[in-house]
Each structure stands twice: as C-alpha cells, then as structure tokens.
Scaffold this motif. Structure first.
Motif, PDB file in Angstrom:
ATOM      1  N   ALA A   1      -8.336   5.230  -0.526  1.00 36.26           N
ATOM      2  CA  ALA A   1      -8.642   6.663  -0.637  1.00 36.26           C
ATOM      3  C   ALA A   1      -9.776   7.094   0.273  1.00 36.26           C
ATOM      4  O   ALA A   1      -9.883   8.261   0.633  1.00 36.26           O
TER       5      ALA A   1
ATOM      6  N   CYS B   1      -4.216   1.720  -2.799  1.00 36.63           N
ATOM      7  CA  CYS B   1      -4.322   2.936  -1.981  1.00 36.63           C
ATOM      8  C   CYS B   1      -5.746   3.042  -1.463  1.00 36.63           C
ATOM      9  O   CYS B   1      -6.699   3.037  -2.260  1.00 36.63           O
TER      10      CYS B   1
ATOM     11  N   TYR C   1      -5.020   3.549 -13.245  1.00 32.52           N
ATOM     12  CA  TYR C   1      -5.619   3.610 -11.914  1.00 32.52           C
ATOM     13  C   TYR C   1      -7.077   3.150 -12.020  1.00 32.52           C
ATOM     14  O   TYR C   1      -7.847   3.667 -12.832  1.00 32.52           O
TER      15      TYR C   1
ATOM     16  N   GLU D   1       0.843  -1.207   0.000  1.00 32.88           N
ATOM     17  CA  GLU D   1       0.000   0.000   0.000  1.00 32.88           C
ATOM     18  C   GLU D   1       0.870   1.245   0.000  1.00 32.88           C
ATOM     19  O   GLU D   1       1.874   1.335   0.713  1.00 32.88           O
TER      20      GLU D   1
ATOM     21  N   CYS E   1      -3.030   7.687  -4.923  1.00 34.29           N
ATOM     22  CA  CYS E   1      -4.379   7.242  -5.312  1.00 34.29           C
ATOM     23  C   CYS E   1      -4.796   7.796  -6.665  1.00 34.29           C
ATOM     24  O   CYS E   1      -5.984   7.705  -7.025  1.00 34.29           O
TER      25      CYS E   1
ATOM     26  N   ASN F   1     -10.512   1.983  -9.326  1.00 33.68           N
ATOM     27  CA  ASN F   1     -10.924   1.909  -7.923  1.00 33.68           C
ATOM     28  C   ASN F   1     -12.136   0.996  -7.768  1.00 33.68           C
ATOM     29  O   ASN F   1     -13.012   0.934  -8.635  1.00 33.68           O
TER      30      ASN F   1
ATOM     31  N   VAL G   1      -8.061   2.108  -4.438  1.00 28.64           N
ATOM     32  CA  VAL G   1      -7.470   2.397  -5.744  1.00 28.64           C
ATOM     33  C   VAL G   1      -6.372   1.367  -6.035  1.00 28.64           C
ATOM     34  O   VAL G   1      -5.524   1.077  -5.185  1.00 28.64           O
TER      35      VAL G   1
END
Length: 242
Positions: free
Chosen positions: A146, A144, A113, A60, A64, A115, A72
């Motif tokens: 977020a 990540c 990216y 991690e 993000c 999510n 993410v």
C-alpha cells in the motif's frame, strides 16, 4: 429410650452439616459450568504451505483493504458457518505478533487484513472461533504493497546531481579575479579611519606629559600651614608653663 433418641439425633447433626456443604459445592460447580461453555473456543491453524510466506515473493494483488501504508496481508477463513466474528492472530519475523477481527463476512467465509511496516515473513497464524470448527481452513490469500513503509530506496529529500550551494563551473574556494582573498581593499586602513585624528592635550597633565604642578603646590601650602599651627601651639604651651 429418651436418652437413646437424643443421642442419635445429636450424632446426625454433623452429617447434615456435611450434606449442606456438599450441596453448596455442587451448586457452585453448576454455576461455573455455563461460563466455561461460553468461553470454549477452538483454533483454525494456517495452511501449512503458507507458513514462512515472504511478502517480496508471495502472490500480490491491489486489494489493500482499508490500509494506505505498509505491506497488507489478506487472510481468508473458509468453510466456517459460525455466527461469531472470528479473531486472527499472526506472527511475523520482524513485526512480531499482530491481531485483528474479521472485517468482512460473506456466507461461510471471513476476511482479515493486517499490515506490517515493511516487507516481512509470515511465521505462523491461526483464527480463533467459538465452538467446533473442524471443517474450517485458514489461508493467506495475497499481499498488497500500500505504501513505501520501510522498504529500501532513495532517501527522502535527496536529489542526485549537483552539490547544494555549489555554482556550476565555479571551483569551491576560488577567489574572483581582482580581489584579495581575506584581505582589505587597497587604500583603506584595517579597522580604523584612514586619517588619524590629532590628539588633544590633557589639561590635567604638564607640558612634558608629567603631572600638573597645581595639585603639588596646593599640598605643600596645606602642609606648611599645618606645621605652622603646630609650632604656634607648642610655643603657647611653653609660655603658659613659664
């Protein structure tokens, strides 16, 4: 000789027609070939060790991307020198299949990216590129967190401690001293005036509460008048006959 020449010419006409059709077919095939070449793509599979990655235990970081909620997932396509923007397709255990284009291109590296609403497991993924990408490789860089997303936790708006509406030190349902629970204050009459008003006599009623004699007497007089008129009419009729 003329008849033989005419016959041979007519025999060649069907062959010429077939040749024209063959030429048209070849032309269409030639036109279709560039379209297929433009649509020629290849897939770069996800690094085998990253299949089944769990967002609760995977590496991690705070990066993000542009996302502000959920979990993410940051993917990196390495060693791809193509000029096109690669496309990522990822399958998750709970969120299903998600897709996105590369949001950042640095030299021969492209970044993606995605999510998911909450913590999830990455089942598999691949990057779709144009042309040959035999030297490229796709990795899951990090995850990540977020925002809270759908992770377990305290219910929003719930505050541990005292029950809402309950006064500390007071037992629910207890009646304050000196008052009667659910009753009427002493000296009052429930739902009425403490001193009832005196009833007024009804002018249409008699002295004993019965019907007034005035309507009865008037009816009797009317009945007598009607009987008298009928009797007089009978007498007059009898005289006329006599």
């Amino acid at each position: 000789m003329r008849n033989q020449t005419g016959t041979s010419g007519s025999a060649l006409r069907p062959l010429a027609f077939v040749a024209v059709l063959a030429a048209l077919a070849l032309s269409l095939a030639a036109l279709a070939r560039p379209v297929g070449a433009l649509a020629d793509t290849s897939q770069v599979p996800l690094h085998e060790a990253h299949k089944g990655a769990d967002s609760t235990t995977f590496n991690e970081e705070d990066d993000c991307g542009d996302f502000t909620s959920g979990v993410v997932w940051h993917f990196v396509l390495n060693q791809y020198g193509g000029a096109d923007t690669a496309h990522l397709v990822a399958e998750f255990d709970s969120a299903g299949t998600l897709e996105t284009d590369a949001s950042k291109v640095l030299n021969n590296t492209q970044h993606f990216y995605l999510n998911t609403p909450g913590d999830d497991i990455l089942v598999d993924a691949y990057a779709e590129v144009e042309g040959d990408a035999s030297d490229a490789n796709l990795l899951l860089s990090h995850v990540c967190h977020a925002g809270p997303g759908e992770t377990p936790g305290e219910t929003p708006g719930e505050t541990p401690g005292e029950t809402p509406g309950e006064t500390p030190g007071e037992t629910p349902g207890e009646t304050p001293e000196g008052s009667v629970a659910g009753g009427t204050p002493e000296g009052s009459v429930l739902g009425g005036n403490p001193t009832p008003e005196a009833s007024q006599p009804d002018t249409a009623m008699g002295a004993q509460g019965g019907p007034s004699p005035v309507p009865t007497a008037a009816f009797a007089l009317i009945l007598l008048a009607a009987l008298g008129t009928l009797a007089w009419a009978n007498v007059k009729t009898a005289r006329n006959r006599g």
